[in-house]
Scaffold this motif. Structure first.
Motif, short mmCIF file in Angstrom:
data_model
loop_
_atom_site.label_atom_id
_atom_site.label_comp_id
_atom_site.label_asym_id
_atom_site.label_seq_id
_atom_site.Cartn_x
_atom_site.Cartn_y
_atom_site.Cartn_z
N THR A 150 0.95 -1.43 -0.01
CA THR A 150 0.02 0.18 0.04
C THR A 150 0.98 1.33 0.24
O THR A 150 1.97 1.35 0.57
CB THR A 150 -0.88 0.25 1.19
N LEU A 151 0.55 2.35 -0.65
CA LEU A 151 1.19 3.47 -0.69
C LEU A 151 1.24 4.32 0.49
O LEU A 151 2.28 4.75 0.92
CB LEU A 151 0.72 4.50 -1.95
N GLY A 152 -0.08 4.65 1.08
CA GLY A 152 -0.25 5.32 2.24
C GLY A 152 0.02 6.71 1.84
O GLY A 152 0.09 7.27 0.92
N ASP A 153 0.85 7.37 2.77
CA ASP A 153 1.50 8.49 2.88
C ASP A 153 3.17 8.43 3.03
O ASP A 153 3.72 9.26 3.32
CB ASP A 153 0.78 9.42 3.96
N THR A 154 3.41 7.17 2.37
CA THR A 154 4.94 7.10 2.62
C THR A 154 5.55 8.02 1.76
O THR A 154 5.50 8.19 0.59
CB THR A 154 5.20 5.68 2.11
N PRO A 155 6.57 8.97 2.23
CA PRO A 155 7.13 9.88 1.31
C PRO A 155 8.40 9.17 0.43
O PRO A 155 8.82 8.18 1.00
CB PRO A 155 7.85 10.75 2.33
N GLY A 156 8.35 9.74 -0.82
CA GLY A 156 9.64 9.35 -1.62
C GLY A 156 9.06 8.30 -2.42
O GLY A 156 10.20 7.42 -3.01
N LEU A 157 8.07 7.75 -2.63
CA LEU A 157 7.48 6.67 -3.33
C LEU A 157 6.88 7.07 -4.62
O LEU A 157 5.84 7.71 -4.25
CB LEU A 157 6.55 5.69 -2.61
N LEU A 158 7.02 6.92 -5.64
CA LEU A 158 6.52 7.55 -6.85
C LEU A 158 5.76 6.35 -7.69
O LEU A 158 6.57 5.32 -8.13
CB LEU A 158 7.40 8.29 -7.86
N PRO A 159 4.57 6.13 -7.63
CA PRO A 159 3.68 4.93 -8.21
C PRO A 159 4.03 4.80 -9.82
O PRO A 159 4.00 5.86 -10.53
CB PRO A 159 2.47 5.41 -7.88
N MET A 160 4.21 3.66 -9.99
CA MET A 160 4.27 3.43 -11.67
C MET A 160 3.05 2.57 -11.94
O MET A 160 2.78 2.31 -13.23
CB MET A 160 5.58 2.61 -11.94
N MET A 161 2.87 1.40 -11.30
CA MET A 161 1.90 0.09 -11.75
C MET A 161 1.22 -0.18 -10.78
O MET A 161 1.95 -0.21 -9.44
CB MET A 161 2.93 -0.75 -12.59
N VAL A 162 -0.06 -0.84 -10.47
CA VAL A 162 -0.60 -1.73 -9.72
C VAL A 162 -1.07 -2.87 -10.58
O VAL A 162 -1.77 -2.96 -11.32
CB VAL A 162 -1.95 -1.01 -8.99
N ARG A 163 -0.83 -4.10 -9.90
CA ARG A 163 -1.22 -5.54 -10.42
C ARG A 163 -1.74 -6.27 -9.25
O ARG A 163 -1.28 -5.89 -7.86
CB ARG A 163 -0.15 -6.00 -11.11
N PRO A 164 -2.93 -7.31 -9.52
CA PRO A 164 -3.00 -8.07 -8.31
C PRO A 164 -1.93 -9.23 -7.83
O PRO A 164 -1.23 -9.44 -8.83
CB PRO A 164 -4.50 -8.80 -8.96
N MET A 165 -1.99 -9.63 -6.57
CA MET A 165 -1.29 -10.91 -6.64
C MET A 165 -2.12 -12.23 -6.83
O MET A 165 -3.32 -12.11 -6.73
CB MET A 165 -1.10 -10.96 -4.94
N VAL A 166 -1.68 -13.18 -7.24
CA VAL A 166 -2.36 -14.41 -7.63
C VAL A 166 -1.77 -15.57 -7.21
O VAL A 166 -0.67 -15.56 -6.40
CB VAL A 166 -2.62 -14.46 -9.20
N VAL A 167 -2.43 -16.83 -6.87
CA VAL A 167 -1.76 -17.94 -6.83
C VAL A 167 -1.17 -18.77 -7.88
O VAL A 167 -1.79 -18.99 -8.96
CB VAL A 167 -2.77 -18.78 -6.13
N LEU A 168 -0.19 -19.41 -8.02
CA LEU A 168 0.49 -20.00 -9.09
C LEU A 168 0.56 -21.74 -8.54
O LEU A 168 0.96 -21.95 -7.37
CB LEU A 168 1.51 -19.75 -9.61
N CYS A 169 0.18 -22.69 -9.21
CA CYS A 169 0.41 -24.05 -8.78
C CYS A 169 0.46 -25.05 -10.15
O CYS A 169 0.38 -24.40 -11.20
CB CYS A 169 -0.71 -24.56 -8.20
N HIS A 170 1.11 -26.13 -9.91
CA HIS A 170 1.29 -27.32 -11.06
C HIS A 170 -0.25 -27.58 -11.56
O HIS A 170 -1.20 -27.55 -10.72
CB HIS A 170 1.81 -28.26 -10.37
N ARG A 171 -0.32 -27.80 -12.79
CA ARG A 171 -1.78 -28.22 -13.45
C ARG A 171 -2.04 -29.48 -12.88
O ARG A 171 -3.45 -30.02 -13.20
CB ARG A 171 -1.47 -28.29 -14.82
#
Length: 302
Positions: A150-171
């Protein structure tokens, strides 16, 4: 007092070891030791307590360290200011990045930067995001490409991209028959994950903790391709950012969306908290198209 002596002192303080510091500075250990002794004689106080394995700062050394860093930063800023007036960029650009962020394309970005600014020596460090952010704040890196939950109010962070986290597994894994899953259903699985200072690990650990769940990281790696290979042998599952799931090496794995506990992979450029990157860092950031739509008007003010 010479700037060179202060640089040597700061390097020994960071490495806690004369041999490692000498290797980092590309000088002989005897010359480094002599410079530190000369500085101690000039100041009239020992700066380090020495042992066969490592060195530690004395009270005088700790008092000097912050001032030495401030002095070196000021000298570097003065050189950069003169170079900028002359339309030149010189010196060193220290860049950090975590693996497989999804943006920017770090190799291409650094290659383009070097072509435009051949007078700048580029240094690159690959590490976990939390460590990289700390190094930027401490002045050890000029800029770093990192991910946070999360970005919140953290100074010094310039956002570039947001993507979801997903689960990976063997087929062949039971999850392969699912399109979505919640954290409770997978908490008992064996996870393939990264060290705790990596962003994806931090986000997953926090999400399970918020849900009141415990999970086991049975296989810890420090390389994305090794993680994908282990997944390909059905040795566990992984919670990963979408850019890793989209890699060609993950094409034979099954992707499952997380239900009820969304995690977001915020990719950012980390600059000093005061929002004042060095001229070289600013020139690098100017090359990154992902920053064009996010850059706040005051973030890169001089």
């Amino acid at each position: 007092m010479e700037l060179r002596h202060l640089e040597y002192f700061v390097t020994v303080a960071e490495e806690r070891h004369f041999t490692r510091a000498a290797a980092r500075l590309h000088i002989a250990q005897s010359g480094l030791s002599a410079s530190i002794r000369a500085l101690e004689q000039e100041l009239g106080a020992p700066l380090f307590t020495r042992s066969t394995r490592r060195v530690e700062l004395t009270d005088a050394g700790r008092a000097l360290l912050s001032e030495a860093r401030r002095t070196l930063d000021g000298a570097a800023a003065a050189r950069d200011a003169v170079a900028a007036v002359q339309g030149l960029l010189r010196g060193t650009l220290a860049v950090g990045t975590e693996q497989c962020l999804g943006a920017p394309d770090v190799p291409s970005t650094l290659a383009a930067f070097r072509l435009r600014h051949p007078g700048v020596r580029v240094e690159l460090l690959q590490d976990g995001s939390s460590s990289l952010i700390d190094k930027v704040r401490q002045g050890q890196l000029d800029v770093a490409f990192v991910a946070v939950d999360t970005l919140g109010d953290t100074p010094g962070l310039l956002p570039m991209m947001v993507r979801p986290m997903v689960v990976l597994c063997h087929r062949s894994h039971w999850l392969a028959g699912q399109s979505t899953v919640d954290l409770a259903a997978i908490a008992g699985e064996v996870f393939i994950d990264f060290p705790p200072n990596w962003a994806g690990r931090t986000m997953a650990d926090a999400a399970f903790a918020r849900a009141g769940l415990r999970r086991k990281v049975g296989l810890q790696v420090n390389d994305v391709h090794t993680q994908l290979e282990l997944l390909g042998h059905d040795l566990g599952i992984a919670v990963v950012p979408e850019p890793i799931a989209n890699k060609p090496q993950a094409a034979d794995l099954h992707r499952v969306e997380l239900d009820g506990h969304p995690m977001r992979w915020h990719v950012c450029a980390a600059i000093p908290p005061d929002g004042r990157p060095t001229p070289a860092a600013r020139a690098l950031l100017d090359q990154i198209p992902e920053l064009a739509n996010y850059e706040p008007a005051s973030a890169l003010s001089s």
